[in-house]
Scaffold this motif. Structure first.
Motif, PDB file in Angstrom:
ATOM      1  N   ILE A 104      26.823  17.024 134.739  1.00  0.00           N
ATOM      2  CA  ILE A 104      27.264  18.426 134.763  1.00  0.00           C
ATOM      3  C   ILE A 104      28.555  18.567 133.963  1.00  0.00           C
ATOM      4  N   TYR A 105      29.492  17.652 134.182  1.00  0.00           N
ATOM      5  CA  TYR A 105      30.726  17.678 133.389  1.00  0.00           C
ATOM      6  C   TYR A 105      30.412  17.506 131.905  1.00  0.00           C
ATOM      7  N   GLY A 106      29.443  16.645 131.602  1.00  0.00           N
ATOM      8  CA  GLY A 106      29.066  16.421 130.215  1.00  0.00           C
ATOM      9  C   GLY A 106      28.556  17.693 129.556  1.00  0.00           C
ATOM     10  N   HIS A 107      27.705  18.444 130.252  1.00  0.00           N
ATOM     11  CA  HIS A 107      27.223  19.706 129.684  1.00  0.00           C
ATOM     12  C   HIS A 107      28.372  20.683 129.466  1.00  0.00           C
ATOM     13  N   LEU A 108      29.250  20.809 130.465  1.00  0.00           N
ATOM     14  CA  LEU A 108      30.350  21.767 130.345  1.00  0.00           C
ATOM     15  C   LEU A 108      31.251  21.416 129.161  1.00  0.00           C
ATOM     16  N   ARG A 113      33.114  22.451 123.627  1.00  0.00           N
ATOM     17  CA  ARG A 113      33.592  21.903 122.355  1.00  0.00           C
ATOM     18  C   ARG A 113      32.491  21.799 121.292  1.00  0.00           C
ATOM     19  N   ALA A 114      31.338  22.396 121.579  1.00  0.00           N
ATOM     20  CA  ALA A 114      30.226  22.416 120.628  1.00  0.00           C
ATOM     21  C   ALA A 114      29.844  21.012 120.173  1.00  0.00           C
ATOM     22  N   LEU A 115      29.718  20.089 121.112  1.00  0.00           N
ATOM     23  CA  LEU A 115      29.344  18.707 120.803  1.00  0.00           C
ATOM     24  C   LEU A 115      27.821  18.580 120.808  1.00  0.00           C
ATOM     25  N   PRO A 116      27.222  17.926 119.805  1.00  0.00           N
ATOM     26  CA  PRO A 116      25.755  17.794 119.768  1.00  0.00           C
ATOM     27  C   PRO A 116      25.220  16.751 120.742  1.00  0.00           C
ATOM     28  N   ARG A 117      26.022  15.750 121.042  1.00  0.00           N
ATOM     29  CA  ARG A 117      25.625  14.703 121.991  1.00  0.00           C
ATOM     30  C   ARG A 117      26.886  14.089 122.574  1.00  0.00           C
ATOM     31  N   ALA A 141      23.094  17.135 123.807  1.00  0.00           N
ATOM     32  CA  ALA A 141      23.595  18.326 124.488  1.00  0.00           C
ATOM     33  C   ALA A 141      22.462  19.134 125.097  1.00  0.00           C
ATOM     34  N   ALA A 142      21.312  19.160 124.417  1.00  0.00           N
ATOM     35  CA  ALA A 142      20.173  19.929 124.942  1.00  0.00           C
ATOM     36  C   ALA A 142      19.680  19.338 126.257  1.00  0.00           C
ATOM     37  N   ASP A 143      19.643  18.002 126.355  1.00  0.00           N
ATOM     38  CA  ASP A 143      19.218  17.360 127.606  1.00  0.00           C
ATOM     39  C   ASP A 143      20.210  17.652 128.735  1.00  0.00           C
ATOM     40  N   GLY A 146      19.666  21.144 129.889  1.00  0.00           N
ATOM     41  CA  GLY A 146      18.472  21.237 130.727  1.00  0.00           C
ATOM     42  C   GLY A 146      18.754  20.775 132.148  1.00  0.00           C
ATOM     43  N   PHE A 147      19.499  19.674 132.272  1.00  0.00           N
ATOM     44  CA  PHE A 147      19.862  19.187 133.612  1.00  0.00           C
ATOM     45  C   PHE A 147      20.735  20.215 134.333  1.00  0.00           C
ATOM     46  N   PHE A 148      21.710  20.745 133.608  1.00  0.00           N
ATOM     47  CA  PHE A 148      22.610  21.759 134.186  1.00  0.00           C
ATOM     48  C   PHE A 148      21.820  22.973 134.656  1.00  0.00           C
ATOM     49  N   ASP A 149      20.920  23.472 133.804  1.00  0.00           N
ATOM     50  CA  ASP A 149      20.143  24.660 134.163  1.00  0.00           C
ATOM     51  C   ASP A 149      19.272  24.411 135.393  1.00  0.00           C
ATOM     52  N   THR A 150      18.687  23.215 135.478  1.00  0.00           N
ATOM     53  CA  THR A 150      17.825  22.894 136.632  1.00  0.00           C
ATOM     54  C   THR A 150      18.619  22.893 137.934  1.00  0.00           C
ATOM     55  N   GLN A 151      19.778  22.241 137.912  1.00  0.00           N
ATOM     56  CA  GLN A 151      20.596  22.180 139.128  1.00  0.00           C
ATOM     57  C   GLN A 151      21.087  23.577 139.512  1.00  0.00           C
TER      58      GLN A 151
END
Length: 759
Positions: A104-108, A113-117, A141-143, A146-151
């Protein structure tokens, strides 16, 4: 609906999986955790960023948190966790939660910071060896999104459901009429006082309410606190009791309230009854982890379905219903109950769930910043119960058992502790003695032993019943309370001379006398606290001992009874003092038998001890063997107690003998002619012994010379007298007789503490 949630709370709700695992493993202290985090960060490069505030949005849900650290050179986000023992001992359900938080922190961070991965790293730091184990995953970042949206979707569905329930609940409570139609005499006065307390603008408001039996205190306190919920924004009400009988009355009252709500097509309240672990456990021969208990295996995987099923139950969530749902979903009933406390409107439980040092309801209140109303039933019991919560004992026989079962390194530390223990009481001649403080040498040896046991237990968790674990837990509590030892508690040593041994053993006790300092923070954590009982005076005694604010109001609700209903006789020619008891037996027998002949029926006779009880009962039976007599005995089980009470039948005749302050002195209801009289052959004063005398001196130092005696002996004793006498008149239709058999009952300072309506 706009909602804000922390990363931790989000993940605890949506990402827990696997087994329930409660094997005891000592965790680092908060200070050790902070130091560990600091040491990890000090090893990173100059570009390393620590404590990064992050936030993001999913639909109407805002998620906030603070990531432990980020290395922009390596493009690695780190979640740091400190631990003790072996890395493999970290539970799978904990690891799943750690990974979820890190992602979750990774997605945020990627979104900010517009990081691709990003590399996501769990850094496990051992506080003993200072070794780091770093587990790394590289994720797009897309993965991560997806995890963030699911939670978030899972949480938001639940949050919307909870918001809808809260809105409907508050609307229904605002329109709720008094379920019983009309208030009883005194009940309205009590309800108004509770409502005003709940509506006080500032948090931490308290009320002491003395209200007699028969006016309906349970409904008279629950109803106004519920009515205050919508305007005051109360999240929950905790109804706390000293005994299980209080649970039943609260459950009954909430059932009536729910019937009233459902009659208007409103949703019922979510009312939960907490039950002790030993009564809820389905597999008492098994430990609480998935390798042992089938109801712990996969607990978090099945919890969401069990939780959803509970929300469909429209009646009070009592232990029977919880057990049924839990077993249907193959989860532990006790821990399902603990989970449902988070989603309840009203929770009924023992005092310890909020007032104990590790109280679950208090911890949840603090963690979630709940606004709660507290109702404390039969609050006169809270003084003694709170004392026991903040008292800790260590016994040398328990240490000996631990030494016998401990492995070499631990055994040596326990041997050192035993030597320090013997030195502590060396030279003590009296069987009981208070000391100003716990010797530093002893505490140093104790802390060393605690540290070694903790390390060993982290590597190989001990199971319940292990003498080493049992001693460790007792010593840990002792150590915690020793740090807080001040004028509100005693440190005392009691010597015992075992048969066949030259050297005595001892029991060390941190004995709480005044629980006020421990309870003040609990009162402050609640929006409103109402303490009520039929015997809650003098008010100053309870304010002082329970740590209530000095301006806490006290109300004395008039009894609905008339003096003519209870014939009170003070027997001045009897002394029940210890040295006069033998001489009193014949006179008491005469009084009891004469009253029984005058008005046959059911009576209770209360005495200060089992020995005194037996002497009088034997003498009465010797005089008239035809009298039906039954006696309370030591260590009566639930079935025996129930059989004793059932002998008080309507229209029956007989005399029950009981000890004052025991199981039959309060909390039993014998209306009508199930009980028509009581004899009380004692003032109920605690025994004069070295322990109570030490407690009296502690009270004197804090509250003054006279209050020391009153607070230690007089008030607690007479409270038991009034409680026992209160078994006779239970309604406005009852009549009965009360014999107070001791000349001291005629003294002004004693008579002034009796209910006003008696006079």
């Amino acid at each position: 609906m706009d909602c804000t949630v922390s990363v931790r709370t989000l993940c605890e709700f949506t990402a827990r999986q696997g087994d329930l695992d409660l094997r005891f493993t000592p965790a680092p202290t908060a200070l050790q955790g902070m130091e560990g985090h600091g040491l990890v960060r000090s090893r990173r490069g100059p570009e390393y960023e620590a404590e990064i505030s992050l936030q993001g949005v999913y639909q109407t849900l805002q998620v906030r948190g603070r990531a432990d650290g980020y290395d922009p050179v390596a493009q690695q986000l780190e979640e740091i966790k400190t631990y003790r023992g072996e890395l493999g001992a970290i539970r799978a359900n904990h690891r799943a939660l750690h990974w979820a938080q890190a992602k979750i922190y990774g997605h945020l961070l990627c979104a900010q910071r517009a990081l691709p991965r990003l590399k996501i790293a769990l850094v496990y730091f051992h506080i003993g060896t200072h070794k780091e184990d770093v587990l790394v995953e590289t994720l797009d970042a897309a993965d991560l999104q997806g995890f963030f949206d699911t939670q978030c979707a899972r949480f938001l569905d639940w949050a919307r459901s909870e918001d809808a329930h809260r809105r409907a609940r508050d609307q229904a409570l605002a329109a709720l009429a008094f379920p019983l139609g009309t208030f009883r005499a005194g009940q309205r006065e009590l309800s108004v006082a509770v409502y005003r307390t709940a509506r006080a603008p500032a948090g931490g408001s308290c009320l002491l309410a003395q209200a007699p039996t028969g006016i309906g205190k349970t409904m008279g306190t629950l109803f106004p606190m519920l009515k205050a919920c919508p305007d005051q924004g109360l999240d929950k009400i905790f109804f706390l009791t000293a005994k299980g009988t209080g649970h039943g009355l609260a459950t009954q009252a909430l059932g009536q309230i729910n019937q009233q709500l459902q009659a208007t097509d409103a949703a019922p309240l979510r009312a939960l009854t907490l039950q002790a672990r030993d009564k809820s456990c389905e597999h008492r021969d098994k430990a609480c982890h998935g390798d042992s208990c089938p109801l712990a295996r996969g607990f978090y995987d099945r919890l969401p379905q069990a939780r959803a099923a509970m929300l469909n139950v429209k009646t009070v969530w009592d232990s029977a219903r919880l057990r049924e749902i839990a077993l249907a979903h193959a989860v532990c009933p006790y821990y399902l109950t603990q989970e449902m406390a988070r989603w309840s409107d009203v929770v009924i439980g023992d005092y310890n769930y909020f007032y104990d040092g590790a109280a679950m309801l208090h911890a949840l209140t603090q963690a979630h910043q709940w606004k709660v109303g507290i109702l404390v039933d039969e609050a006169h019991n809270l003084v003694d119960r709170a004392r026991s919560m903040y008292t800790a004992e260590l016994t040398q026989p328990a240490l000996a058992a631990a030494r016998k079962h401990a492995k070499t390194r631990i055994r040596k530390s326990l041997d050192n502790l035993n030597r320090a223990w013997n030195a502590l009481h060396e030279g003590q001649e009296a069987p009981y003695q208070c000391h100003a403080q716990v010797p530093l040498d002893f505490m140093a040896a104790l802390q060393k032993a605690l540290s070694l046991i903790a390390e060993a237990n982290a590597d190989n968790p001990m199971l319940p019943g292990d003498p080493v674990l049992g001693f460790y837990l007792a010593a840990l509590q002792f150590s915690v309370l020793e740090e807080k030892l001040d004028e509100h508690a005693l440190f005392d040593v009691t010597l015992t001379a075992p048969q066949g041994r030259k050297r005595p053993t001892s029991t060390l006790c941190i004995r709480n006398v005044i629980p006020a300092p421990h309870l003040q923070a609990r009162h402050a954590a609640a929006h409103a606290t109402v303490l009520f009982s039929g015997t809650l005076g003098p008010a100053a005694f309870y304010r002082d001992t329970l740590g209530l604010p000095e301006d806490t109001p006290w109300i004395d609700v008039p009894a609905p009874f008339k003096a003519q209903q209870l014939a009170v006789h003070i027997v001045r020619d009897v002394s029940t003092r210890y040295h006069d008891r033998e001489a009193s037996v014949a006179r008491i027998v005469q009084l009891v038998s004469a009253q029984f002949r005058r008005r046959p029926g059911n009576y209770l006779c209360f005495f200060s001890s089992f020995d005194y009880l037996e002497r009088v009962a034997d003498a009465l039976c010797a005089q008239d063997g035809t009298l039906p007599v039954w006696r309370q005995v030591r260590a009566m089980g639930d079935d025996s107690r129930q059989a004793y009470i059932e002998r008080f039948r309507e229209g029956g005749q007989g005399i029950g003998f009981a000890v004052l302050g025991g199981a039959f002195g309060e909390g039993i209801d014998l209306p009508g002619d199930r009980l028509i009289g009581a004899f009380i052959a004692t003032l109920g004063l605690p025994q004069v012994n070295p322990v109570n005398e030490s407690m009296k001196r502690c009270m004197q130092q804090r509250f003054g010379h006279r209050k020391g005696y009153d607070y230690t002996y007089l008030f607690p004793g007479l409270r038991k007298v009034v409680q026992a006498a209160g078994r006779v008149i239970r309604s406005e239709q009852d009549t009965g007789t009360l014999f107070l058999m001791d000349d001291r009952f005629a003294r002004e300072e004693v008579a002034s503490l009796m209910p006003a309506w008696w006079r």
